[in-house]
Design an enzyme around this catalytic site. Structure first.
Site, PDB file in Angstrom:
ATOM      1  N   ASP A  56       0.865  -1.176   0.000  1.00  0.00           N
ATOM      2  CA  ASP A  56       0.000   0.000   0.000  1.00  0.00           C
ATOM      3  C   ASP A  56       0.902   1.227   0.000  1.00  0.00           C
ATOM      4  O   ASP A  56       1.506   1.574   1.026  1.00  0.00           O
ATOM      5  CB  ASP A  56      -0.911  -0.005   1.231  1.00  0.00           C
ATOM      6  CG  ASP A  56      -1.852   1.196   1.233  1.00  0.00           C
ATOM      7  OD1 ASP A  56      -1.654   2.122   0.412  1.00  0.00           O
ATOM      8  OD2 ASP A  56      -2.786   1.211   2.056  1.00  0.00           O
ATOM      9  N   TYR A 146     -10.289  15.160  -6.651  1.00  0.00           N
ATOM     10  CA  TYR A 146      -9.450  14.278  -7.478  1.00  0.00           C
ATOM     11  C   TYR A 146      -8.547  15.112  -8.402  1.00  0.00           C
ATOM     12  O   TYR A 146      -7.334  14.908  -8.447  1.00  0.00           O
ATOM     13  CB  TYR A 146     -10.334  13.322  -8.285  1.00  0.00           C
ATOM     14  CG  TYR A 146      -9.576  12.518  -9.329  1.00  0.00           C
ATOM     15  CD1 TYR A 146      -8.692  11.514  -8.948  1.00  0.00           C
ATOM     16  CD2 TYR A 146      -9.753  12.769 -10.689  1.00  0.00           C
ATOM     17  CE1 TYR A 146      -8.003  10.772  -9.909  1.00  0.00           C
ATOM     18  CE2 TYR A 146      -9.079  12.032 -11.655  1.00  0.00           C
ATOM     19  CZ  TYR A 146      -8.204  11.038 -11.252  1.00  0.00           C
ATOM     20  OH  TYR A 146      -7.511  10.315 -12.205  1.00  0.00           O
ATOM     21  N   ALA A 148      -7.698  18.168  -8.072  1.00  0.00           N
ATOM     22  CA  ALA A 148      -6.767  18.953  -7.262  1.00  0.00           C
ATOM     23  C   ALA A 148      -5.587  18.099  -6.809  1.00  0.00           C
ATOM     24  O   ALA A 148      -4.436  18.548  -6.808  1.00  0.00           O
ATOM     25  CB  ALA A 148      -7.503  19.521  -6.048  1.00  0.00           C
ATOM     26  N   ALA A 149      -5.886  16.865  -6.427  1.00  0.00           N
ATOM     27  CA  ALA A 149      -4.803  15.973  -5.999  1.00  0.00           C
ATOM     28  C   ALA A 149      -3.856  15.697  -7.164  1.00  0.00           C
ATOM     29  O   ALA A 149      -2.625  15.765  -7.009  1.00  0.00           O
ATOM     30  CB  ALA A 149      -5.384  14.669  -5.458  1.00  0.00           C
ATOM     31  N   LYS A 150      -4.405  15.421  -8.332  1.00  0.00           N
ATOM     32  CA  LYS A 150      -3.545  15.161  -9.497  1.00  0.00           C
ATOM     33  C   LYS A 150      -2.710  16.401  -9.838  1.00  0.00           C
ATOM     34  O   LYS A 150      -1.535  16.289 -10.195  1.00  0.00           O
ATOM     35  CB  LYS A 150      -4.389  14.751 -10.700  1.00  0.00           C
ATOM     36  CG  LYS A 150      -4.990  13.354 -10.602  1.00  0.00           C
ATOM     37  CD  LYS A 150      -3.914  12.286 -10.521  1.00  0.00           C
ATOM     38  CE  LYS A 150      -4.453  10.889 -10.776  1.00  0.00           C
ATOM     39  NZ  LYS A 150      -3.456   9.841 -10.515  1.00  0.00           N
TER      40      LYS A 150
HETATM   41  N1  LIG Z   1      -9.083   5.507 -16.594  1.00  0.00           N
HETATM   42  C1  LIG Z   1      -9.168   6.799 -16.757  1.00  0.00           C
HETATM   43  O1  LIG Z   1     -10.109   7.303 -17.424  1.00  0.00           O
HETATM   44  C2  LIG Z   1      -8.109   7.713 -16.182  1.00  0.00           C
HETATM   45  C3  LIG Z   1      -8.071   9.028 -16.649  1.00  0.00           C
HETATM   46  C4  LIG Z   1      -7.094   9.892 -16.156  1.00  0.00           C
HETATM   47  C5  LIG Z   1      -6.185   9.441 -15.233  1.00  0.00           C
HETATM   48  N2  LIG Z   1      -6.247   8.159 -14.776  1.00  0.00           N
HETATM   49  C6  LIG Z   1      -5.237   7.741 -13.798  1.00  0.00           C
HETATM   50  O2  LIG Z   1      -4.506   6.666 -14.358  1.00  0.00           O
HETATM   51  C7  LIG Z   1      -3.944   5.876 -13.309  1.00  0.00           C
HETATM   52  C8  LIG Z   1      -4.242   4.417 -13.576  1.00  0.00           C
HETATM   53  O3  LIG Z   1      -5.650   4.228 -13.467  1.00  0.00           O
HETATM   54  P1  LIG Z   1      -6.439   3.175 -14.332  1.00  0.00           P
HETATM   55  O4  LIG Z   1      -7.380   3.897 -15.186  1.00  0.00           O
HETATM   56  O5  LIG Z   1      -5.505   2.200 -14.928  1.00  0.00           O
HETATM   57  O6  LIG Z   1      -7.353   2.507 -13.190  1.00  0.00           O
HETATM   58  P2  LIG Z   1      -7.131   1.192 -12.321  1.00  0.00           P
HETATM   59  O7  LIG Z   1      -7.239  -0.003 -13.195  1.00  0.00           O
HETATM   60  O8  LIG Z   1      -8.090   1.319 -11.177  1.00  0.00           O
HETATM   61  O9  LIG Z   1      -5.635   1.292 -11.788  1.00  0.00           O
HETATM   62  C9  LIG Z   1      -5.270   1.900 -10.567  1.00  0.00           C
HETATM   63  C10 LIG Z   1      -4.245   1.020  -9.897  1.00  0.00           C
HETATM   64  O10 LIG Z   1      -3.715   1.674  -8.756  1.00  0.00           O
HETATM   65  C11 LIG Z   1      -3.537   0.722  -7.726  1.00  0.00           C
HETATM   66  N3  LIG Z   1      -3.567   1.431  -6.447  1.00  0.00           N
HETATM   67  C12 LIG Z   1      -4.537   2.266  -6.003  1.00  0.00           C
HETATM   68  N4  LIG Z   1      -4.239   2.706  -4.768  1.00  0.00           N
HETATM   69  C13 LIG Z   1      -3.052   2.136  -4.414  1.00  0.00           C
HETATM   70  C14 LIG Z   1      -2.240   2.169  -3.256  1.00  0.00           C
HETATM   71  N5  LIG Z   1      -2.587   2.881  -2.166  1.00  0.00           N
HETATM   72  N6  LIG Z   1      -1.090   1.465  -3.233  1.00  0.00           N
HETATM   73  C15 LIG Z   1      -0.726   0.731  -4.310  1.00  0.00           C
HETATM   74  N7  LIG Z   1      -1.461   0.646  -5.451  1.00  0.00           N
HETATM   75  C16 LIG Z   1      -2.623   1.331  -5.484  1.00  0.00           C
HETATM   76  C17 LIG Z   1      -4.713  -0.250  -7.905  1.00  0.00           C
HETATM   77  O11 LIG Z   1      -4.439  -1.554  -7.394  1.00  0.00           O
HETATM   78  P3  LIG Z   1      -4.968  -2.005  -5.935  1.00  0.00           P
HETATM   79  O12 LIG Z   1      -6.405  -1.583  -5.847  1.00  0.00           O
HETATM   80  O13 LIG Z   1      -4.782  -3.491  -5.943  1.00  0.00           O
HETATM   81  O14 LIG Z   1      -4.098  -1.309  -4.956  1.00  0.00           O
HETATM   82  C18 LIG Z   1      -4.815  -0.318  -9.420  1.00  0.00           C
HETATM   83  O15 LIG Z   1      -4.011  -1.350  -9.954  1.00  0.00           O
HETATM   84  C19 LIG Z   1      -4.561   6.407 -12.000  1.00  0.00           C
HETATM   85  O16 LIG Z   1      -3.613   7.220 -11.353  1.00  0.00           O
HETATM   86  C20 LIG Z   1      -5.754   7.214 -12.474  1.00  0.00           C
HETATM   87  O17 LIG Z   1      -6.066   8.234 -11.561  1.00  0.00           O
HETATM   88  C21 LIG Z   1      -7.189   7.282 -15.234  1.00  0.00           C
END
Ligand SMILES: NC(=O)c1ccc[n+]([C@@H]2O[C@H](COP(=O)([O-])OP(=O)(O)OC[C@H]3O[C@@H](n4cnc5c(N)ncnc54)[C@H](OP(=O)(O)O)[C@@H]3O)[C@@H](O)[C@H]2O)c1
Length: 242
Positions: A56, A146, A148-150
């Site tokens: 984590d 969200y 803001a954090a990014k």
């Molecule tokens: N999909 C979109 O439309 C989109 C758009 C813009 C930006 N993003 C960003 O792209 C990134 C990847 O997201 P995604 O779309 O691929 O979604 P996702 O499939 O939900 O991937 C997020 C990953 O982060 C891991 N994670 C979350 N909290 C964690 C923690 N505290 N410690 C370790 N691992 C953690 C999760 O695994 P566990 O739950 O097993 O920890 C998961 O594998 C994220 O930062 C998201 O904010 C996504």
């Protein structure tokens, strides 16, 4: 030479697509996430070039444990891709405003900053650091907390790029728009909203994890060596809107 590529969030979505690209180019990938079974399954599919490392990353001691394991096993990190994150607002639940802002900060800022700071001393000269932000950090539309954090990751990347630049290490932010085929929306995205998001793109198509992964792979290549301290958007032009 095979590179050591550490990918947070590497078990699913964008992070997994990033991992696939690096495995294809013969690199060793380390997948980090909280769910061991998800990481094991992903590493199993990727083959011998992948290691699952559950942690984590919002916890500083966990990030330190990851550092110690990587130091012992590899002694260096060539590429760090911080893809872990997500919008806690999408998880529903009954959180207070303070809890929502705190949890989105933990999920998106602490996961990236704690891992990056823990691995700083292991980064190889000429290495690469990538942070995954969002279109929401630039134009809003991310529930306030969200986006803001990014957005907090952007100046962090600029300062880190200045610190690490003399060692030939680049630091960049990738800010995707809507990306399908990930766990980001947790199955809660309506078809109507999905079509709206696609409609905001200028090329009229949905984003896929590979769109982000191929840019990450290029930024980590030798050809990407003079690109640093940048925020690169991958959104089909959606930031301009229609
Ligand atoms: N999909 C979109 O439309 C989109 C758009 C813009 C930006 N993003 C960003 O792209 C990134 C990847 O997201 P995604 O779309 O691929 O979604 P996702 O499939 O939900 O991937 C997020 C990953 O982060 C891991 N994670 C979350 N909290 C964690 C923690 N505290 N410690 C370790 N691992 C953690 C999760 O695994 P566990 O739950 O097993 O920890 C998961 O594998 C994220 O930062 C998201 O904010 C996504």
């Amino acid at each position: 030479m095979s590179r050591i590529v550490v990918i947070s969030g590497g078990g699913t979505g964008i992070g997994l697509a990033v991992a696939e690209n690096f495995v294809r180019s013969g690199d060793q990938v380390v997948l980090i996430g909280r769910r061991k079974e998800v990481l094991d399954a992903a590493a199993g599919r990727l083959g011998a070039g992948a290691l699952a490392l559950p942690a984590d990353l919002a916890d500083e001691q966990e990030a330190a444990r990851v550092r110690d394991l990587l130091a012992e096993r590899y002694g260096r990190v060539d590429v760090l891709v911080n893809s872990a994150g997500g919008n806690v607002v999408l998880g529903g639940g009954d959180l207070t405003t303070a809890e929502l802002w705190t949890e989105n900060f933990r999920a998106n800022v602490l996961t990236a900053v704690l891992l990056t700071e823990a691995l700083r001393g292991l980064l190889a000269d000429g290495g690469r650091v990538l942070l995954v932000s969002s279109i929401a950090a630039i134009r809003g539309g991310g529930s306030g907390s969200y986006g803001a954090a990014k957005a907090a990751l952007h100046p962090y990347a600029y300062d880190l790029a200045a610190d690490l630049g003399p060692r030939g290490i680049t630091v960049n932010v990738i800010a995707p728009g809507f990306v399908d085929d990930t766990e980001f929306f947790g199955g809660r995205l309506s078809e109507e909203r999905r079509q709206t998001l696609i409609g905001q793109t200028l090329n009229g198509r949905v984003g896929v994890p590979e769109d982000v992964a191929s840019l990450a792979h290029w930024l980590a290549s030798q050809g990407g060596g003079h690109v640093t301290a940048q925020v690169l958007q991958v959104n089909g032009g959606a930031e301009r809107g229609r």
